[in-house]
Design a protein around this motif. Structure first.
Motif, PDB file in Angstrom:
ATOM      1  N   GLU A   1       9.838 -18.404   9.161  1.00  0.00           N
ATOM      2  CA  GLU A   1       8.333 -17.452   9.196  1.00  0.00           C
ATOM      3  C   GLU A   1       7.752 -16.761   8.045  1.00  0.00           C
ATOM      4  O   GLU A   1       6.877 -16.407   7.989  1.00  0.00           O
TER       5      GLU A   1
ATOM      6  N   GLU B   1       3.072  -6.196  15.712  1.00  0.00           N
ATOM      7  CA  GLU B   1       4.191  -6.435  16.050  1.00  0.00           C
ATOM      8  C   GLU B   1       5.607  -5.809  15.004  1.00  0.00           C
ATOM      9  O   GLU B   1       6.976  -5.793  16.445  1.00  0.00           O
ATOM     10  N   LEU B   2       5.756  -6.435  14.410  1.00  0.00           N
ATOM     11  CA  LEU B   2       6.757  -6.313  13.453  1.00  0.00           C
ATOM     12  C   LEU B   2       7.825  -4.551  13.400  1.00  0.00           C
ATOM     13  O   LEU B   2       8.975  -4.630  13.677  1.00  0.00           O
TER      14      LEU B   2
ATOM     15  N   GLY C   1      -2.467  -6.602  13.194  1.00  0.00           N
ATOM     16  CA  GLY C   1      -2.145  -6.786  14.476  1.00  0.00           C
ATOM     17  C   GLY C   1      -0.101  -7.401  14.438  1.00  0.00           C
ATOM     18  O   GLY C   1       0.736  -6.738  15.400  1.00  0.00           O
ATOM     19  N   ARG C   2       0.053  -8.287  13.796  1.00  0.00           N
ATOM     20  CA  ARG C   2       1.339  -8.890  12.941  1.00  0.00           C
ATOM     21  C   ARG C   2       1.574  -7.628  12.314  1.00  0.00           C
ATOM     22  O   ARG C   2       3.259  -8.239  13.004  1.00  0.00           O
ATOM     23  N   ALA C   3       1.848  -7.004  11.772  1.00  0.00           N
ATOM     24  CA  ALA C   3       2.673  -5.974  11.340  1.00  0.00           C
ATOM     25  C   ALA C   3       3.380  -4.611  12.323  1.00  0.00           C
ATOM     26  O   ALA C   3       4.369  -4.499  12.313  1.00  0.00           O
TER      27      ALA C   3
ATOM     28  N   MET D   1       4.050 -13.385   4.557  1.00  0.00           N
ATOM     29  CA  MET D   1       5.257 -12.226   4.282  1.00  0.00           C
ATOM     30  C   MET D   1       6.290 -12.767   3.178  1.00  0.00           C
ATOM     31  O   MET D   1       6.392 -11.649   1.981  1.00  0.00           O
TER      32      MET D   1
ATOM     33  N   GLU E   1       4.816 -18.858   7.133  1.00  0.00           N
ATOM     34  CA  GLU E   1       4.193 -19.346   7.578  1.00  0.00           C
ATOM     35  C   GLU E   1       3.075 -18.448   8.154  1.00  0.00           C
ATOM     36  O   GLU E   1       2.112 -18.044   7.614  1.00  0.00           O
ATOM     37  N   ILE E   2       3.755 -16.968   8.100  1.00  0.00           N
ATOM     38  CA  ILE E   2       2.253 -15.654   8.403  1.00  0.00           C
ATOM     39  C   ILE E   2       2.121 -14.584   7.082  1.00  0.00           C
ATOM     40  O   ILE E   2       1.746 -13.743   7.381  1.00  0.00           O
TER      41      ILE E   2
ATOM     42  N   VAL F   1      12.981 -11.487  11.001  1.00  0.00           N
ATOM     43  CA  VAL F   1      11.869 -12.879  10.627  1.00  0.00           C
ATOM     44  C   VAL F   1      12.608 -13.334   9.664  1.00  0.00           C
ATOM     45  O   VAL F   1      13.268 -13.580   8.700  1.00  0.00           O
TER      46      VAL F   1
ATOM     47  N   VAL G   1       0.085  -9.404   6.523  1.00  0.00           N
ATOM     48  CA  VAL G   1       0.057 -10.185   7.574  1.00  0.00           C
ATOM     49  C   VAL G   1      -1.067  -9.697   8.831  1.00  0.00           C
ATOM     50  O   VAL G   1      -0.596 -10.512   9.456  1.00  0.00           O
ATOM     51  N   GLY G   2      -1.425  -8.986   8.223  1.00  0.00           N
ATOM     52  CA  GLY G   2      -2.885  -8.581   9.080  1.00  0.00           C
ATOM     53  C   GLY G   2      -1.926  -7.188   9.572  1.00  0.00           C
ATOM     54  O   GLY G   2      -1.054  -7.251  10.014  1.00  0.00           O
TER      55      GLY G   2
END
Length: 262
Positions: free
Chosen positions: A174, A162-163, A158-160, A180, A177-178, A170, A155-156
Motif C-alpha cells: 500500500e 486518514e492515516l 485527505g489520505r494523510a 508513501m 501504491e499511495i 500501512v 500522499v495528499g
C-alpha cells in the motif's frame, strides 16, 4: 567519529547510517537521536559523501520512541514540547537541510517517530515485510518529527489525515501504491536495490542534484513565478560548475560523463 548507537560507513560516495539497537528494534533514545543528528551533519559536511542511506539493523527499521525512557512520563509532569523541540526537531531539521539526497532503506517496521524518519528522507525503498505505523493517535498524541509536514506532501491531505487520525498500519504494498514509498523489493534484495540507486546518484552531478532537491521542496510553498525565478537562478549556478562542462563534453564525445560533484 565513533558512534555507540549507530553504524556509519562511507563507500563509493555513499554514506550508510545504520540504526544499531536491534535488541530494541532500533528504538530512539537520547543517545541515538544525538548521534543521528551528528551523523547527518557529518555526512553533509564531508565532500566525499554524495548520497546518504538510512537503514536499521536486525528485523526493524525503527520502532519509534524508546518506551523505557517514555515510561518516565508516567511519573513526571509531561513536558513533551521540550522533548520534541530539543531532541527530535534538530534531527529532522538537519535531514531537511541536507545538500545530498537521502534514501531510506526500510527493512521492517517503521513506527511513530521511526516512520517520521523514513518520511523525512527524500526517497524510500521498502522490503516486503515493511509496515508503516503512524501510531501517535493511539496514545492520544499528535504526529511529530515532521510527519505532519512530509506525509501530506507525499500522499495528499485527505489520505494523510486518514492515516494520522486512525493510526492504522500501512503495508509495503500500500505504501508504494499511495506514494508513501518509491519501490517495493524482496527483503533479500533491499540492500542491493538501495545501493544501486545510491551509487547511481553518487555518480551524478552532486551540486545540480542538491539544487534540484531544494527546488522540489520549495515548489510546495511557492508560486509558478517564484519557481521560474528559482529555476533561472539555479540554472545559472549549475551552469558554472565543472560537472556541467563535463556533461557537455561527454555528450559531444559520445561517452559517459565523469562527474566529480564540483
Amino acid at each position: 567519529m565513533t558512534f555507540s548507537t549507530l553504524l556509519y560507513q562511507l563507500e563509493d560516495g555513499v554514506a550508510t547510517i545504520t540504526l544499531n539497537r536491534p535488541e530494541l528494534f532500533n528504538a530512539l533514545n537520547t543517545d541515538l537521536l544525538k548521534e543521528l543528528t551528528e551523523a547527518f551533519r557529518m555526512a553533509n559536511q564531508d565532500p566525499e559523501v554524495r548520497v546518504v542511506v538510512l537503514t536499521g539493523s536486525g528485523k526493524a527499521f525503527c520502532s519509534g520512541q524508546d518506551l523505557r525512557e517514555a515510561g518516565q512520563l508516567l511519573t513526571e509532569q509531561p513536558k513533551l514540547e521540550v522533548e520534541v523541540r530539543e531532541r527530535y526537531n534538530p534531527l529532522i531539521q538537519q535531514m531537511y537541510a541536507m545538500d545530498k539526497p537521502t534514501i531510506a532503506a526500510v527493512n521492517g517496521v517503521a513506527a511513530g517517530a521511526g516512520c517520521s524518519l523514513a518520511l523525512a528522507c527524500d526517497m524510500r525503498i521498502v522490503a516486503s515485510q515493511t509496515k508503516f505505523t503512524l501510531a501517535f493517535v493511539r496514545i492520544g498524541l499528535v504526529p511529530d518529527s515532521g510527519a505532519s509536514f512530509f506525509l501530506p506532501r507525499l500522499v495528499g491531505v485527505g489520505r494523510a489525515l486518514e492515516l494520522l487520525t486512525t493510526g492504522r498500519d500501512v503495508s509495503a504494498t500500500e505504501a508504494v501504491e499511495i506514494g508513501m514509498a518509491n519501490k517495493l523489493v524482496p527483503a533479500s534484495e533491499l540492500e542491493n536495490e538501495t545501493m544501486q540507486l545510491a551509487k547511481q546518484l553518487a555518480k551524478g552531478p552532486t551540486r545540480a542534484i542538491a539544487m534540484t532537491r531544494k527546488m522540489a521542496y520549495q515548489s510546495m510553498e511557492s508560486s509558478l513565478d517564484e519557481m521560474l525565478e528559482q529555476e533561472a537562478i539555479h540554472q545559472g549556478e549549475s551552469g558554472r560548475t565543472r560537472d556541467f562542462l563535463e556533461g557537455v563534453r561527454s555528450f559531444a564525445e559520445k561517452r559517459l560523463p565523469d562527474f566529480k560533484g564540483k
